[in-house]
Write an enzyme that holds these catalytic residues in place. Sequence first.
Site, PDB file in Angstrom:
ATOM      1  N   LEU A   1       0.789  -1.126  -0.143  1.00 26.12           N
ATOM      2  CA  LEU A   1      -0.121  -0.087  -0.060  1.00 26.12           C
ATOM      3  C   LEU A   1       0.752   1.211   0.178  1.00 26.12           C
ATOM      4  O   LEU A   1       0.581   2.193   0.771  1.00 26.12           O
ATOM      5  CB  LEU A   1      -0.995  -0.058   1.341  1.00 26.12           C
TER       6      LEU A   1
ATOM      7  N   GLY B   1      11.796  14.981  -4.920  1.00 20.28           N
ATOM      8  CA  GLY B   1      11.212  13.618  -4.786  1.00 20.28           C
ATOM      9  C   GLY B   1      11.053  12.973  -6.011  1.00 20.28           C
ATOM     10  O   GLY B   1      10.698  11.845  -6.286  1.00 20.28           O
TER      11      GLY B   1
ATOM     12  N   GLY C   1       3.770   8.479 -10.930  1.00 19.95           N
ATOM     13  CA  GLY C   1       2.832   8.986  -9.651  1.00 19.95           C
ATOM     14  C   GLY C   1       1.618   8.092  -9.580  1.00 19.95           C
ATOM     15  O   GLY C   1       1.649   7.135 -10.141  1.00 19.95           O
TER      16      GLY C   1
ATOM     17  N   LYS D   1      11.757  -1.198 -19.313  1.00 16.73           N
ATOM     18  CA  LYS D   1      10.617  -0.986 -20.025  1.00 16.73           C
ATOM     19  C   LYS D   1      10.866  -1.117 -21.500  1.00 16.73           C
ATOM     20  O   LYS D   1       9.680  -1.582 -22.090  1.00 16.73           O
ATOM     21  CB  LYS D   1      10.238   0.538 -19.595  1.00 16.73           C
TER      22      LYS D   1
ATOM     23  N   ASP E   1      15.936   1.513 -15.247  1.00 18.65           N
ATOM     24  CA  ASP E   1      14.494   1.516 -15.277  1.00 18.65           C
ATOM     25  C   ASP E   1      14.145   1.554 -16.951  1.00 18.65           C
ATOM     26  O   ASP E   1      13.479   0.789 -17.152  1.00 18.65           O
ATOM     27  CB  ASP E   1      14.291   2.898 -14.532  1.00 18.65           C
TER      28      ASP E   1
ATOM     29  N   GLU F   1       0.040  -3.140 -17.409  1.00 20.24           N
ATOM     30  CA  GLU F   1       0.054  -1.880 -18.285  1.00 20.24           C
ATOM     31  C   GLU F   1       0.895  -0.785 -17.331  1.00 20.24           C
ATOM     32  O   GLU F   1       1.611  -0.152 -18.020  1.00 20.24           O
ATOM     33  CB  GLU F   1      -1.481  -1.420 -18.199  1.00 20.24           C
TER      34      GLU F   1
ATOM     35  N   GLY G   1      -0.041   1.564  -4.657  1.00 19.05           N
ATOM     36  CA  GLY G   1      -1.135   0.679  -3.924  1.00 19.05           C
ATOM     37  C   GLY G   1      -2.067   1.572  -3.382  1.00 19.05           C
ATOM     38  O   GLY G   1      -3.292   1.231  -3.496  1.00 19.05           O
ATOM     39  N   GLY G   2      -1.769   2.731  -2.564  1.00 18.19           N
ATOM     40  CA  GLY G   2      -2.575   3.557  -2.057  1.00 18.19           C
ATOM     41  C   GLY G   2      -3.483   4.235  -3.241  1.00 18.19           C
ATOM     42  O   GLY G   2      -4.724   4.459  -2.922  1.00 18.19           O
TER      43      GLY G   2
END
Length: 435
Positions: free
Chosen positions: A11, A186, A301, A204, A200, A128, A15-16
């Site tokens: 979460l 951030g 995000g 992808k 990263d 996705e 997750g949140g």
Amino acid sequence: MQAVNIGILGLGTVGGGTAQVLQDNAAEISKRLGREVRVTAVCTSNANRAKELCPQAAVVSEPTDLVTREDVDIVVELYGGTGVAKEVVLQAIGNGKHIVTANKKLLAEYGNEIFELAEQKNVMVYFEAAVAGGIPIIKTLREGLAANRIHSIAGIINGTSNFILSEMREKGAAFADVLAQAQKLGYAEADPTFDIEGHDAGHKITIMSALAFGTPVNFGACYLEGISKLDSRDIKYAEELGYRIKLLGITRCTEKGIELRVHPTLLPESRLLANVNGVMNAVRVKADMVGETMYYGAGAGSLPTASAVVADIIDICRNIGAGQDNRVPHLSFQSSQVKPQKFLTIDEITSSYYLRVQAADEAGVLGKIATLLAEQGVSIEALIQKGVLDCTHAEIVILTHSTVEKNIKNAIAAIEQQAFVSEKVTMIRMESLHG
């Protein structure tokens, strides 16, 4: 129709966001799907946060307890990494649970094993959110462009690196200064290696390459080069010449084999990709029937990525009753048609190049450099002297025509052996994105 039950592993940020989307847009989702989607279990160490976001869900602290529950139909894996995540995904599939994941590293490195087991267990794996956040590029490659033979994909698919390069160009700042700014905002982690060194983006583009060309995922074949060694001078010189530098993930199907690479790239400033700035992502796909298409949006995000996660949940809900033969294959092509192909090494690719040479400011230097390039079959498109340094040395910037990379490397090695060259030659690949 019977409700579909969701179990969420993790979460955190995504997750949140997933829990929030499922809760805030529950009515909209039900209208589209014709059934209820409900979170019945959450695995997290923060029970208070779980009760706040998913008040009706059971809270467990061990992932094994979630993936074995009878009241979970779809497991949403949002842990990241390849340790616990791999174990619990395989266990969930073994228990007949469908999978939604945003874990690009897991799929790029262990996707073949996961997809093989999923087929054996008649289970769907959707991902996705693993590539480009909220941009629906996976669905585009698996479904929207299914009538096409895809030629190439080029994408800005790491927001952290794109933010750094955008700031370096706009402010003329050094890499280290902009990285510190990105960390403060951030956008970059305390240890930014995964983003700035291309890992990263490599994960992808590896996934997209498999979907485009019908190969098993093959991260080991992906060439990685990050942005940490870029000099602000090169960004400035590139712009003066009508180019911008972006960290691109590129995959291309050629007669010699498949290119799969991540590296800083000069793009003509007129190209759409060259004008994608800040933390945004964009992917350009070139295919035979549709031509060139572009996909732009938030690559990360909480809510943009959660949007992709929930879209996958909805797709699985729609296809739960369908037989395996009537589902979209995990890697676009029927499994019998997913076959290993030759991947080119970086020395075998064909590209054009930007070179910056620091050399003595004396007669005959430009001619000698041109001769050394010509001896390796490298022709010059443009050559300019950028000014005299410390009264004795000058910077020379060269743009070449297309050549095989091993030729340009041989030429650079010969140039660096010359007494008039005072430091290593800077080389950056160029892409025109013409057809």
